[in-house]
Structure formats: C-alpha cells, structure tokens
Write an enzyme that holds these catalytic residues in place. Structure first.
Site, short mmCIF file in Angstrom:
data_model
loop_
_atom_site.label_atom_id
_atom_site.label_comp_id
_atom_site.label_asym_id
_atom_site.label_seq_id
_atom_site.Cartn_x
_atom_site.Cartn_y
_atom_site.Cartn_z
N LEU A 85 -18.13 -13.61 -5.19
CA LEU A 85 -17.63 -14.79 -4.50
C LEU A 85 -16.11 -14.78 -4.62
CD1 LEU A 85 -20.02 -17.65 -5.76
CD2 LEU A 85 -20.10 -16.48 -3.55
N ASP A 86 -15.43 -15.20 -3.58
CA ASP A 86 -13.98 -15.33 -3.66
C ASP A 86 -13.61 -16.26 -4.81
OD1 ASP A 86 -13.76 -13.77 -1.39
OD2 ASP A 86 -13.54 -15.48 -0.03
N ARG A 87 -12.46 -16.04 -5.39
CA ARG A 87 -12.03 -16.86 -6.52
C ARG A 87 -12.09 -18.36 -6.23
NH1 ARG A 87 -6.40 -16.09 -10.00
NH2 ARG A 87 -6.84 -17.70 -11.56
N THR A 139 -14.01 -19.99 -4.25
CA THR A 139 -15.35 -20.44 -3.85
C THR A 139 -16.21 -20.68 -5.08
OG1 THR A 139 -15.19 -19.10 -1.84
CG2 THR A 139 -17.38 -19.86 -2.46
N HIS A 147 -13.83 -12.79 2.94
CA HIS A 147 -13.35 -14.05 3.53
C HIS A 147 -14.04 -14.34 4.87
CE1 HIS A 147 -9.22 -13.85 1.24
NE2 HIS A 147 -10.26 -13.70 0.43
#
Length: 256
Positions: free
Chosen positions: A54-56, A58, A163
C-alpha cells in the site's frame, strides 16, 4: 509509535490494519522512517514476507506471509488477478453514480530507487471500477465557487499499478482529497484548515481471495479510523462504510 492491529491470522498469513503514513518496507530515500516490516519484527517477533503493498499515505488491509512458500503462492494469486481489493476514498466534485476507468498508466520512476529503470517504457493496462456511495456540499468557498462538493467513492481496482486509484480519479477530474502528488492543492488546503486533515483520504477496506492452501474463501475487512468516522459522520455518511468498533476508535491516524 504505530500499533500493529491484526485483522486476520492463520498458520500461513496475517493481515494488519496499516495506519496512514507508515511505510510498508525500508526505503532507500527515507532510511530512518518507520516501516511495517520492522514493526512486525519488533512487536510480533516474526519475519514477514511481503505479498502486496500500500502507498505510504494509504491506510487499511495489508497482508503478509509467514513463509516464502506462502508468499509465492499468494503472489501468484495477485499476479493472476484472483484477489479482489476494495478501497474507500473521498474525491473532489460529484462523480458519476458508477463507472469503469480503463486508462493505461506509465510506470512511475523514482529518481533514487529506480535510477536504472527505463523511463520510456510504454503505458500498461490499468482498470478501476467505482461507485459513488454519498455526496456532500460544504458552504465553504473554494477557488471561484461559493461552495465545495465532494463524493464518497468505493473503488475496486482490477490491476495493480502504482498510485492507480489516485491517478485514475485525477484522470476523470475527481482528484482525491489529501493527495499531495496528484490532487488539488486548494481542496487539500480547505480540508486541512477546516477539518485538521493531515492524511490522504484513501483506505483499503477489504481484501478477498481463495486461500492457496485450504481453498477457503477469505474476506478481510478494515474499518475506517475513529477520526475518519467522525469526519464522515459530520458529512452525513453514516452507514455507507465500515465503521470502527469501540476498540478501533482508540486508534489514531497519527503516531504517538
């Protein structure tokens, strides 16, 4: 300190509710930043094998394997698009009630971590299904408009590009609130000034797959945080999303 909140665990896998702002693994760019792999080792005393990311900024469901064999099997499920991911987000404006965004995305190249990568690679297929769950109009002027409108949206990405949800929603002119890379600075400022927002409003709320070892259908859910629940309640969105329990409400979006 970020707490490790376990959402699911068996002898092969475990899933945590990743807080917004926590890196999944060590970064060559931010070597001193806390990451989930290190926290799991410190707080659970086990080695975690990364299956997806997961993106930081999120938050939400993040699953790990306990062995390399288990990681390989679930990685094949992700690669074969046999894992269904569900996200909740807030975006600018009123989206269509539902739709499919089929828009190829070029790979995002990090100047440090990916300095040897080819920047001229062609865009890869990227598909996201979405449906609007709710809307709100705030009597707050923004840009040239006397009021600000937002949508609560559920997104099911069918591919896993970097993203992807953030870029896809921007592509249809509905950027996510709190997105400092692909979002709208004026609306980010509105939420920061009026609601104290300091995070991206993108949450991984559900992960579904068939267990590679047992054949059992697995569904892992993550509630929104207490702070997000309060914000959404203020917008009249109660009952439209997985709300926190009494235990979850003590969790914060901000580390101690």
């Amino acid at each position: 300190m970020y707490p490790i909140n376990i959402l699911f665990e068996d002898e092969f896998y475990f899933a945590i509710d990743k807080p917004a702002g926590l890196l999944v693994h060590p970064s060559p760019i931010e070597r001193r930043a806390t990451n989930a792999i290190a926290l799991i080792r410190e707080q659970m005393g086990i080695k975690a094998y990364t299956v997806h990311r997961l993106d930081r900024p999120t938050s939400g469901v993040l699953i790990f394997a306990k062995t390399s064999e288990a990681a390989n099997k679930l990685n094949l499920c992700f690669a074969g698009r046999r894992v269904q991911k569900t996200y909740l987000c807030v975006c600018r404006g009123y989206t269509e009630e539902q739709g499919v965004i089929d828009y190829p995305l070029k790979e995002i190249i990090d100047k440090v971590a990916d300095k040897m990568a080819n920047p001229n690679k062609p865009a890869k297929d990227a598909v996201s299904e979405y449906r609007r769950l709710g809307t709100v109009e705030l009597p707050i002027p923004v840009s040239k408009y006397p009021a600000a409108r937002y949508s609560l949206v559920e997104v099911k990405p069918k591919t896993g590009r970097k993203h992807q949800i953030r870029r896809h929603l921007k592509h249809i002119f509905h950027p996510l609130v709190g997105d400092t890379q692909h979002g709208d600075g004026k609306h980010n400022a509105l939420f920061r000034e009026h609601f104290g927002l300091d995070r991206l409003l993108l949450m991984a709320t559900k992960l579904e797959f068939v267990h590679p070892f047992t054949g059992q259908a697995i569904e892992i859910n993550a509630p929104v945080s207490g702070w997000v629940d309060q914000l959404f309640t203020e917008f009249g969105w109660q009952g439209l999303y997985p709300a926190p329990t009494a235990i979850d409400e003590v969790q914060s979006d901000r580390p101690d």
